[in-house]
Design a protein around this motif. Structure first.
Motif, mmCIF file in Angstrom:
data_model
loop_
_atom_site.group_PDB
_atom_site.id
_atom_site.type_symbol
_atom_site.label_atom_id
_atom_site.label_comp_id
_atom_site.label_asym_id
_atom_site.label_seq_id
_atom_site.Cartn_x
_atom_site.Cartn_y
_atom_site.Cartn_z
ATOM 1 N N TYR A 15 0.659 -1.004 -0.348
ATOM 2 C CA TYR A 15 -0.330 0.090 0.231
ATOM 3 C C TYR A 15 0.645 1.247 -0.252
ATOM 4 C CZ TYR A 15 -4.525 -2.774 0.964
ATOM 5 O OH TYR A 15 -5.912 -4.008 0.689
ATOM 6 N N ALA A 58 1.996 2.027 -3.750
ATOM 7 C CA ALA A 58 1.784 2.475 -4.693
ATOM 8 C C ALA A 58 0.390 3.786 -4.468
ATOM 9 C CB ALA A 58 -0.143 1.025 -3.970
ATOM 10 N N PHE A 78 0.396 5.926 -6.912
ATOM 11 C CA PHE A 78 -1.245 5.900 -7.435
ATOM 12 C C PHE A 78 -2.039 6.908 -7.018
ATOM 13 C CE2 PHE A 78 -5.464 3.996 -8.039
ATOM 14 C CZ PHE A 78 -5.615 4.304 -9.192
ATOM 15 N N VAL A 104 -4.336 5.902 -0.420
ATOM 16 C CA VAL A 104 -4.624 4.220 -0.833
ATOM 17 C C VAL A 104 -4.937 3.306 0.492
ATOM 18 C CG1 VAL A 104 -3.293 2.278 -2.261
ATOM 19 C CG2 VAL A 104 -3.630 4.545 -2.931
ATOM 20 N N ILE A 119 -1.966 6.086 -12.813
ATOM 21 C CA ILE A 119 -0.838 6.146 -12.636
ATOM 22 C C ILE A 119 0.631 7.658 -12.696
ATOM 23 C CG2 ILE A 119 1.499 4.269 -12.691
ATOM 24 C CD1 ILE A 119 -0.671 2.476 -12.338
ATOM 25 N N LEU A 134 -6.744 0.285 -9.313
ATOM 26 C CA LEU A 134 -6.301 -0.390 -8.486
ATOM 27 C C LEU A 134 -6.970 -1.716 -8.088
ATOM 28 C CD1 LEU A 134 -3.706 -0.190 -6.843
ATOM 29 C CD2 LEU A 134 -5.065 1.343 -4.920
ATOM 30 N N THR A 140 -7.655 -3.712 -4.363
ATOM 31 C CA THR A 140 -7.096 -3.872 -3.111
ATOM 32 C C THR A 140 -7.332 -5.491 -2.128
ATOM 33 O OG1 THR A 140 -9.234 -3.367 -1.942
ATOM 34 C CG2 THR A 140 -7.427 -1.786 -2.982
ATOM 35 N N LEU A 179 -1.430 -5.594 -3.669
ATOM 36 C CA LEU A 179 -1.951 -4.713 -4.966
ATOM 37 C C LEU A 179 -2.264 -5.497 -6.314
ATOM 38 C CD1 LEU A 179 -1.531 -1.556 -3.048
ATOM 39 C CD2 LEU A 179 -3.692 -2.719 -2.900
ATOM 40 N N LEU A 234 -2.437 -3.426 -10.350
ATOM 41 C CA LEU A 234 -2.375 -2.544 -10.735
ATOM 42 C C LEU A 234 -3.255 -2.492 -12.353
ATOM 43 C CD1 LEU A 234 0.468 -0.807 -9.571
ATOM 44 C CD2 LEU A 234 -1.469 0.635 -9.879
#
Ligand SMILES: Nc1nc2c(c(=O)[nH]1)N(C=O)[C@@H](CNc1ccc(C(=O)N[C@@H](CCC(=O)O)C(=O)O)cc1)CN2
Ligand SMILES: Nc1nc2c(ncn2[C@@H]2O[C@H](COP(=O)(O)OP(=O)(O)OP(=O)(O)O)[C@@H](O)[C@H]2O)c(=O)[nH]1
Length: 455
Positions: free
Chosen positions: A33, A36, A40, A48, A61, A75, A77, A90, A92
């Motif tokens: 996390y 990301a 992200f 996030v 991104i 994304l 999760t 995660l 993407l």
């Protein structure tokens, strides 16, 4: 070959290399996390780290160094332990070009993730106890499956079908082992010998049952060789073309056209088969042809199944009878070819006369009997195991179960104190097999080295 470290955060492209509509970069580990967060930007503006698990969020991104938008993305999760690996995961999902995916992966490593090695996600799934070793190997088989039968078998392995069978075997052995220990510890209690025999027999029966599927399993996974044999002009090339559904070998009415042999992959009702069209088998003075004839005999000997074509429109010749004698009946399927032409002999009578199994009437010209022929080939190659049953395909599993069988057979014949040692060995081998017992690090490294990166 050491195992890769655990506990850090790994990243890899999860989708196949090349251009695709969508591509996936996957992260797993405690920092997923955090990594990301730095690359992200959810459209909602939420951090996030605050995203609940099991969500798909739309966003961008971003390369924080330049503020460039690299791609728009989704994304996905997951939170430990509810993920494929059992860790924070995660995904993407970006546009599927190699340049996009490479750049996203670079951002992941720039922000603290390490590039994952082959099979590392699945290794973590195993080490976190989410999959046992047999299931992890089924993941590999599933990804590599090239035929529907191989796919189905791998899916069964992943669904724990084999794991459960092994569990039942383990339970029975454990029980017998416990009883024998009890006899040592309390010799006066008098546990009757017969109490050991039933679970031991049951375990042995299960092990033998599993091992008996290995041949079908090998065929499903690696395919089988099917040799087309018969006198010149029997219709071998035509039948091969009919099985393939397209023209591959040369068909002609001059006997002896196929001098060498041709190989072609053909799917027989989900079973991968390599069909080999051999030179017409007959005694010949022609040197080139003679070598082809030798090759044909050799192929028939090394094939899993020989398909002997007898031209139903011309009388059976001494050569035909001689051919039947050359080949083992268990690995022979006899076909009366050109069944669209007026018959010169009766298949039922020929079956009795030649002492072979049912003679199938087939026409390459009209397609008559082709379906039944495919059924018969499949039946002969994978037998009863062609249904929903599980097949052993993995050499490691086969070797381990063969060792277990030997231990159990010895235990059955041995006095209690020696039997206990064999039962111990059998349990140890089962533990290595499922990975729930002690497994050498080398064994693990070897298994996972065969995976692709990102799996
Ligand atoms: N996008 C994507 N597709 C994929 C995978 C993946 O990792 N990502 N898979 C793999 O590569 C396979 C699916 N396998 C998976 C197995 C378990 C969990 C998982 O998160 N299990 C949790 C939560 C289950 C639930 O929500 O009920 C769990 O078991 O606790 C995810 C994927 C095939 N398709
Ligand atoms: N009517 C009819 N003719 C067939 C059939 N199959 C093959 N033929 C004919 O029989 C002849 C020989 O066929 P091929 O397939 O070349 O036979 P082959 O066994 O491969 O022959 P070699 O290469 O000489 O070993 C050709 O003229 C084909 O057209 C069939 O099912 N029906």
């Amino acid at each position: 070959m050491p195992l890769p470290p655990l506990g850090d955060t790994i990243a890899a492209i999860a989708t196949a290399p090349g251009v695709g509509a969508v591509g996936i970069v996957r992260l797993s580990g405690p920092e997923s996390y955090a990594v990301a967060e730095r690359l992200f930007a959810p459209r909602s503006g939420a951090p996030v780290a605050a995203l609940p698990p099991g969500r798909v969020v739309y966003g961008r991104i971003v390369d924080a160094a330049t503020d460039e938008t690299v791609d728009e993305a989704l994304l996905l999760t997951f939170r430990a332990p509810h993920s494929y690996t059992g860790e924070d995961v995660l995904e993407l999902q970006t546009h599927g070009g190699p340049a996009v995916l490479r750049r996203v992966l670079d951002l992941c490593t720039a922000h603290g993730a390490r590039l994952a090695g082959p099979g590392e996600f699945t290794l973590r799934a195993f080490l976190s106890g989410r999959l046992d070793l047999v299931q992890a190997e089924a993941v590999l088989d599933l990804v590599n499956a090239q035929s529907d039968s191989a796919r189905r078998n791998a899916a069964l392995g992943l669904s724990k079908a084999l794991t459960e069978q092994l569990g039942l075997i383990q339970d029975d052995i454990t029980r017998v082992y416990g009883d024998i220990q009890a006899v040592f510890d309390y010799p006066d209690e008098g546990v009757p010998e017969a109490a050991f025999q039933a679970p031991l027999e049951r375990a042995l029966g299960r092990v033998r049952g599993l091992l008996s599927t290995a041949r079908a399993g090998r065929v499903a996974q690696r395919g089988a060789r099917l040799a087309l044999i018969g006198r010149p002009n029997a219709g071998k090339s035509s039948l091969l073309n009919a099985l393939l559904g397209y023209r591959r070998s040369i068909v002609s009415s001059t006997p002896g056209t196929t001098r060498d042999y041709l190989e072609a992959p053909v799917d027989i009702l989900g079973v991968p088969v390599t069909a080999v069209d051999t030179a017409g088998i007959r005694d010949t003075g022609d040197a080139v042809e003679a070598s082809g004839v030798e090759a044909a005999k050799e192929i028939a000997e090394h094939a899993d199944l020989g398909l002997l074509l007898l031209d139903s429109s011309t009388p059976l010749a001494p050569d035909d009878r001689a051919l039947v004698g050359e080949l083992s009946p268990a690995r022979l399927l006899v076909v009366a070819s050109k069944s669209d032409l007026p018959p010169a002999w009766d298949p039922c009578a020929a079956q009795r006369e030649l002492g072979v199994g049912p003679v199938l009437r087939v026409s390459a010209a009209t397609g008559e009997g082709l379906g039944a022929l495919k059924e018969a080939i499949r039946e002969r190659l994978v037998g009863d195991a062609g249904g929903s049953a599980l097949w052993l395909t993995n050499e490691r599993h086969i070797a381990a179960l063969e060792a277990v069988r030997e231990h159990l057979e010895r235990a059955k014949a041995a006095p209690d104190d020696l039997a206990a040692l064999d039962l111990e060995d059998a349990l140890k081998t089962l533990g290595e097999l499922t990975g729930r017992g002690e497994v050498a690090e080398e064994t693990l490294a070897h298994i996972f080295a065969n995976f692709c990166v990102g799996k």
